[in-house]
Design a protein around this motif. Structure first.
Motif, PDB file in Angstrom:
ATOM      1  N   LEU A 234     -23.982  52.234 -19.049  1.00  0.00           N
ATOM      2  CA  LEU A 234     -23.403  52.833 -20.252  1.00  0.00           C
ATOM      3  C   LEU A 234     -23.671  54.333 -20.224  1.00  0.00           C
ATOM      4  CD1 LEU A 234     -22.169  52.554 -23.164  1.00  0.00           C
ATOM      5  CD2 LEU A 234     -24.537  52.248 -23.958  1.00  0.00           C
ATOM      6  N   CYS A 235     -22.613  55.123 -20.416  1.00  0.00           N
ATOM      7  CA  CYS A 235     -22.752  56.589 -20.453  1.00  0.00           C
ATOM      8  C   CYS A 235     -22.646  57.073 -21.894  1.00  0.00           C
ATOM      9  CB  CYS A 235     -21.661  57.249 -19.610  1.00  0.00           C
ATOM     10  SG  CYS A 235     -21.732  56.835 -17.865  1.00  0.00           S
ATOM     11  N   LEU A 236     -23.639  57.864 -22.314  1.00  0.00           N
ATOM     12  CA  LEU A 236     -23.685  58.415 -23.666  1.00  0.00           C
ATOM     13  C   LEU A 236     -23.813  59.927 -23.595  1.00  0.00           C
ATOM     14  CD1 LEU A 236     -26.284  55.918 -25.196  1.00  0.00           C
ATOM     15  CD2 LEU A 236     -23.789  55.800 -25.403  1.00  0.00           C
ATOM     16  N   GLY A 237     -23.393  60.602 -24.663  1.00  0.00           N
ATOM     17  CA  GLY A 237     -23.516  62.061 -24.708  1.00  0.00           C
ATOM     18  C   GLY A 237     -23.006  62.605 -26.019  1.00  0.00           C
ATOM     19  N   LYS A 238     -22.551  63.847 -26.000  1.00  0.00           N
ATOM     20  CA  LYS A 238     -21.987  64.527 -27.165  1.00  0.00           C
ATOM     21  C   LYS A 238     -22.852  64.361 -28.409  1.00  0.00           C
ATOM     22  CE  LYS A 238     -17.187  64.887 -25.615  1.00  0.00           C
ATOM     23  NZ  LYS A 238     -17.066  66.340 -25.597  1.00  0.00           N
ATOM     24  N   GLY A 239     -22.518  63.430 -29.298  1.00  0.00           N
ATOM     25  CA  GLY A 239     -23.250  63.288 -30.550  1.00  0.00           C
ATOM     26  C   GLY A 239     -24.690  62.842 -30.398  1.00  0.00           C
ATOM     27  N   LEU A 240     -25.108  62.470 -29.191  1.00  0.00           N
ATOM     28  CA  LEU A 240     -26.483  62.037 -28.978  1.00  0.00           C
ATOM     29  C   LEU A 240     -27.475  63.136 -29.350  1.00  0.00           C
ATOM     30  CD1 LEU A 240     -28.043  59.544 -27.939  1.00  0.00           C
ATOM     31  CD2 LEU A 240     -28.036  60.593 -25.674  1.00  0.00           C
ATOM     32  N   GLY A 241     -27.057  64.375 -29.211  1.00  0.00           N
ATOM     33  CA  GLY A 241     -27.919  65.498 -29.588  1.00  0.00           C
ATOM     34  C   GLY A 241     -27.724  65.957 -31.019  1.00  0.00           C
ATOM     35  N   GLY A 242     -27.024  65.150 -31.804  1.00  0.00           N
ATOM     36  CA  GLY A 242     -26.871  65.461 -33.226  1.00  0.00           C
ATOM     37  C   GLY A 242     -26.006  66.657 -33.529  1.00  0.00           C
ATOM     38  N   GLY A 243     -25.223  67.109 -32.552  1.00  0.00           N
ATOM     39  CA  GLY A 243     -24.387  68.279 -32.779  1.00  0.00           C
ATOM     40  C   GLY A 243     -25.150  69.583 -32.684  1.00  0.00           C
ATOM     41  N   ILE A 244     -26.372  69.534 -32.194  1.00  0.00           N
ATOM     42  CA  ILE A 244     -27.191  70.755 -32.085  1.00  0.00           C
ATOM     43  C   ILE A 244     -27.679  70.963 -30.657  1.00  0.00           C
ATOM     44  CG2 ILE A 244     -29.291  71.937 -32.860  1.00  0.00           C
ATOM     45  CD1 ILE A 244     -29.022  70.517 -35.526  1.00  0.00           C
ATOM     46  N   ILE A 245     -28.263  69.937 -30.064  1.00  0.00           N
ATOM     47  CA  ILE A 245     -28.821  70.042 -28.714  1.00  0.00           C
ATOM     48  C   ILE A 245     -27.901  69.319 -27.731  1.00  0.00           C
ATOM     49  CG2 ILE A 245     -30.776  69.453 -27.228  1.00  0.00           C
ATOM     50  CD1 ILE A 245     -31.556  71.489 -29.279  1.00  0.00           C
ATOM     51  N   PRO A 246     -27.547  69.944 -26.609  1.00  0.00           N
ATOM     52  CA  PRO A 246     -26.778  69.210 -25.577  1.00  0.00           C
ATOM     53  C   PRO A 246     -27.648  68.112 -24.987  1.00  0.00           C
ATOM     54  CG  PRO A 246     -26.728  71.598 -25.204  1.00  0.00           C
ATOM     55  CD  PRO A 246     -27.780  71.348 -26.221  1.00  0.00           C
ATOM     56  N   GLN A 247     -27.220  66.863 -25.161  1.00  0.00           N
ATOM     57  CA  GLN A 247     -28.016  65.761 -24.643  1.00  0.00           C
ATOM     58  C   GLN A 247     -27.112  64.586 -24.290  1.00  0.00           C
ATOM     59  OE1 GLN A 247     -31.468  65.789 -23.954  1.00  0.00           O
ATOM     60  NE2 GLN A 247     -30.626  64.082 -22.774  1.00  0.00           N
ATOM     61  N   ALA A 248     -27.354  63.998 -23.120  1.00  0.00           N
ATOM     62  CA  ALA A 248     -26.614  62.832 -22.663  1.00  0.00           C
ATOM     63  C   ALA A 248     -27.585  61.907 -21.948  1.00  0.00           C
ATOM     64  CB  ALA A 248     -25.463  63.251 -21.743  1.00  0.00           C
ATOM     65  N   ALA A 249     -27.089  60.720 -21.606  1.00  0.00           N
ATOM     66  CA  ALA A 249     -27.950  59.760 -20.925  1.00  0.00           C
ATOM     67  C   ALA A 249     -27.103  58.635 -20.352  1.00  0.00           C
ATOM     68  CB  ALA A 249     -28.985  59.167 -21.901  1.00  0.00           C
ATOM     69  N   ILE A 250     -27.651  57.948 -19.369  1.00  0.00           N
ATOM     70  CA  ILE A 250     -27.101  56.655 -18.975  1.00  0.00           C
ATOM     71  C   ILE A 250     -28.130  55.589 -19.333  1.00  0.00           C
ATOM     72  CG2 ILE A 250     -25.775  57.634 -17.060  1.00  0.00           C
ATOM     73  CD1 ILE A 250     -27.872  55.828 -15.320  1.00  0.00           C
ATOM     74  N   VAL A 251     -27.625  54.390 -19.628  1.00  0.00           N
ATOM     75  CA  VAL A 251     -28.490  53.238 -19.863  1.00  0.00           C
ATOM     76  C   VAL A 251     -28.003  52.144 -18.919  1.00  0.00           C
ATOM     77  CG1 VAL A 251     -29.612  51.856 -21.638  1.00  0.00           C
ATOM     78  CG2 VAL A 251     -28.340  53.905 -22.306  1.00  0.00           C
ATOM     79  N   THR A 252     -28.924  51.493 -18.236  1.00  0.00           N
ATOM     80  CA  THR A 252     -28.513  50.488 -17.254  1.00  0.00           C
ATOM     81  C   THR A 252     -29.527  49.348 -17.199  1.00  0.00           C
ATOM     82  OG1 THR A 252     -27.680  50.225 -14.984  1.00  0.00           O
ATOM     83  CG2 THR A 252     -29.642  51.594 -15.280  1.00  0.00           C
ATOM     84  N   LYS A 253     -29.300  48.409 -16.294  1.00  0.00           N
ATOM     85  CA  LYS A 253     -30.126  47.208 -16.197  1.00  0.00           C
ATOM     86  C   LYS A 253     -31.377  47.464 -15.354  1.00  0.00           C
ATOM     87  CE  LYS A 253     -26.049  44.242 -16.579  1.00  0.00           C
ATOM     88  NZ  LYS A 253     -25.200  43.203 -15.932  1.00  0.00           N
ATOM     89  N   LYS A 254     -32.484  46.852 -15.761  1.00  0.00           N
ATOM     90  CA  LYS A 254     -33.740  47.088 -15.033  1.00  0.00           C
ATOM     91  C   LYS A 254     -33.672  46.593 -13.585  1.00  0.00           C
ATOM     92  CE  LYS A 254     -35.922  42.968 -17.069  1.00  0.00           C
ATOM     93  NZ  LYS A 254     -37.012  42.519 -17.973  1.00  0.00           N
ATOM     94  N   GLU A 255     -32.789  45.612 -13.328  1.00  0.00           N
ATOM     95  CA  GLU A 255     -32.667  45.112 -11.953  1.00  0.00           C
ATOM     96  C   GLU A 255     -32.114  46.164 -10.997  1.00  0.00           C
ATOM     97  OE1 GLU A 255     -28.713  42.438 -11.920  1.00  0.00           O
ATOM     98  OE2 GLU A 255     -29.865  42.335 -13.789  1.00  0.00           O
ATOM     99  N   TYR A 256     -31.488  47.223 -11.563  1.00  0.00           N
ATOM    100  CA  TYR A 256     -30.946  48.285 -10.716  1.00  0.00           C
ATOM    101  C   TYR A 256     -31.960  49.402 -10.462  1.00  0.00           C
ATOM    102  CZ  TYR A 256     -26.481  46.070 -11.909  1.00  0.00           C
ATOM    103  OH  TYR A 256     -25.461  45.169 -12.092  1.00  0.00           O
ATOM    104  N   ASP A 257     -33.142  49.251 -11.013  1.00  0.00           N
ATOM    105  CA  ASP A 257     -34.174  50.277 -10.834  1.00  0.00           C
ATOM    106  C   ASP A 257     -34.928  50.002  -9.530  1.00  0.00           C
ATOM    107  OD1 ASP A 257     -35.970  52.313 -11.158  1.00  0.00           O
ATOM    108  OD2 ASP A 257     -37.170  51.287 -12.683  1.00  0.00           O
ATOM    109  N   ARG A 258     -34.258  50.286  -8.413  1.00  0.00           N
ATOM    110  CA  ARG A 258     -34.881  50.017  -7.116  1.00  0.00           C
ATOM    111  C   ARG A 258     -34.590  51.118  -6.091  1.00  0.00           C
ATOM    112  NH1 ARG A 258     -30.518  46.005  -7.441  1.00  0.00           N
ATOM    113  NH2 ARG A 258     -29.007  46.350  -5.749  1.00  0.00           N
TER     114      ARG A 258
END
Length: 451
Positions: free
Chosen positions: A289-313
């Motif tokens: 899942l790709c997130l961004g834009k409003g994640l920083g509340g309209g003040i700070i540029p901030q984005a993130a990805i969220v993914t499954k723990k099985e892919y953390d390798r």
């Protein structure tokens, strides 16, 4: 040559900063002081389509409004999709001030409590998705997702939709579908299959989503080098909403063929559709899942990805490696944004206002023949303007005229695809304010559209 509009610009975007409508606006609606500032801005900033040169100069942004240097307020129904909380939310400003008094930056190889608390909070809201990476902007989030998909699957090809937008960096432009952003940029990243989206109006499938599902399966089955299907869960710019049937079928096909489903919710998550995440409407879970834009509340540029723990390798690979990877300021903004959405019951508020928007726009559809279609979810709506409902010919000139008429009277929004008025207000807007903004829109429709 510089002032010539490209064919793609004319067809894809109506809000063009080099059009005759923009020239008229600058001549008639901008005072002398503002003109001088705009000239100075144009002198120092690189000119680019849909951006600089600019149309006005802002002095303030509060709640659902932006305010220019002359004191004129605009309802901002554009907001670059960062204004889920409105602008300058006092709780967010207080949280950022507190963070400034503590830790302002986190050097790579070190973490901080604010980033950890944010990651803990975000993953508590995304069941099945347990790991995150932070990055300063949405394009980078999509770039990380593409790199992770290659590492997981060992495959380099990507499927995306025609006319999709996922960001402006060269790698992401390569996999996006909007041609205007690819002009003059070749050669691009190879291995991209673009397919028609299951759109509800003027669609190649004629509103038959079964055909869209069939075609998606054909593409996924024929090429064993496809590793990812990248898509907007809900098409933001012209408010296209696939059905639950489509998304559940797409999820099943990705599972069947070993393909990662990457959902880009950068502009539409965090309550915009009435759910915290748009995929919740469709009873599916993405792989990334790709997130961004409003994640920083309209003040700070901030984005993130969220993914499954099985892919953390892949700790031997740098997937993100961004300087502000665990920014305490960005994390404070993102954490507080999630808290405000919960504490102020914004999801319930959006669902309530959705009914108001739907009723009003349906009334417009019956009253004005220039409107070919209205569609939306939560507080994301599109009004498609046509010269004739039978032929569905785009009313591009009329769309731009309505936009500038609304701007004159204090309502700002984006025109997409040349003829779709995209209405995207702050989620904190009151019902009274929303009604006032919609009156401005109706007055413009009355003035510009033919009986």
């Amino acid at each position: 040559m510089e002032n010539k509009l490209s064919k793609n610009e004319l067809l894809v975007e109506g809000d063009i900063n080099r059009s005759e409508g923009r020239k008229k606006w600058l001549t008639e609606e901008v005072d002398a002081t503002t003109k001088k500032l705009l000239e100075k801005d144009a002198q120092y900033f690189l000119h680019q389509a849909l951006s600089t040169p600019c149309m006005d100069v802002l002095a303030d942004a509060q709640g659902p409004f932006i305010t220019n240097t002359s004191g004129k307020n605009y309802f901002d129904f554009h907001g670059n999709n960062v204004h889920q909380l409105g602008f300058s939310h006092p709780k967010l400003i207080e949280a950022l001030k507190n963070q400034l008094d503590q830790l302002t930056f986190s050097t790579r190889r070190y973490t901080n409590e604010t980033a950890i608390h944010f990651a803990e909070k975000l993953t508590s809201l995304t069941p099945g998705l347990d790991k995150i990476l932070m990055t300063p902007n949405g394009s980078s989030a999509v770039g990380i997702a593409l790199k992770l998909a290659r590492a997981i699957t060992g495959k380099f090809k990507v499927v995306s939709f025609w006319d999709s937008f996922h960001g402006a960096s060269l790698d992401v432009v390569s996999v996006s579908g909007e041609a205007v952003f690819r002009e003059h940029m070749e050669p691009l990243m190879p291995g991209v299959e673009r397919i028609p989206p299951p759109i509800t109006y003027r669609g190649i499938y004629e509103n038959n989503e079964d055909k869209a599902i069939e075609y998606l399966e054909y593409i996924l089955a024929k090429d064993n080098q496809i590793g990812a299907f990248l898509a907007e869960t809900v098409r933001n710019t012209d408010a296209q909403i696939p059905s639950k049937k489509f998304w559940k079928a797409a999820r099943a096909l990705c599972d069947q063929y070993g393909i990662l489903l990457i959902l880009d919710e950068i502009p539409i998550a965090l309550g915009r559709t009435g759910k915290l995440f748009a995929y919740e409407h469709f009873d599916i879970i993405p792989d990334i899942l790709c997130l961004g834009k409003g994640l920083g509340g309209g003040i700070i540029p901030q984005a993130a990805i969220v993914t499954k723990k099985e892919y953390d390798r892949f700790n031997h690979i740098s997937m993100g490696h961004y300087t502000f990877e665990k920014s305490p300021m960005g994390a404070a903004a993102a954490l507080t944004t999630l808290q405000i959405i919960e504490e102020e019951h914004l999801l319930e508020h959006v669902v309530y206002l959705e009914g108001m928007m739907q009723a009003t726009l349906k009334d417009f559809l019956h009253k004005y023949n220039i409107i070919g279609d209205i569609r939306g979810l939560g507080l994301l709506w599109g009004i498609e303007l046509v010269k004739d409902r039978t032929t569905k010919e785009k009313a591009t000139a009329e769309a731009e005229a309505i936009m500038y008429e609304c701007l004159k009277n204090g309502l700002s929004f984006k025109v997409s695809k040349g003829n779709v008025l995209q209405l995207c207000p702050a989620l904190t807007i009151t019902s009274t304010q929303l009604a006032e903004a919609l009156v401005i829109l109706e007055n413009a429709l009355q003035k510009i559209s033919k009986p």
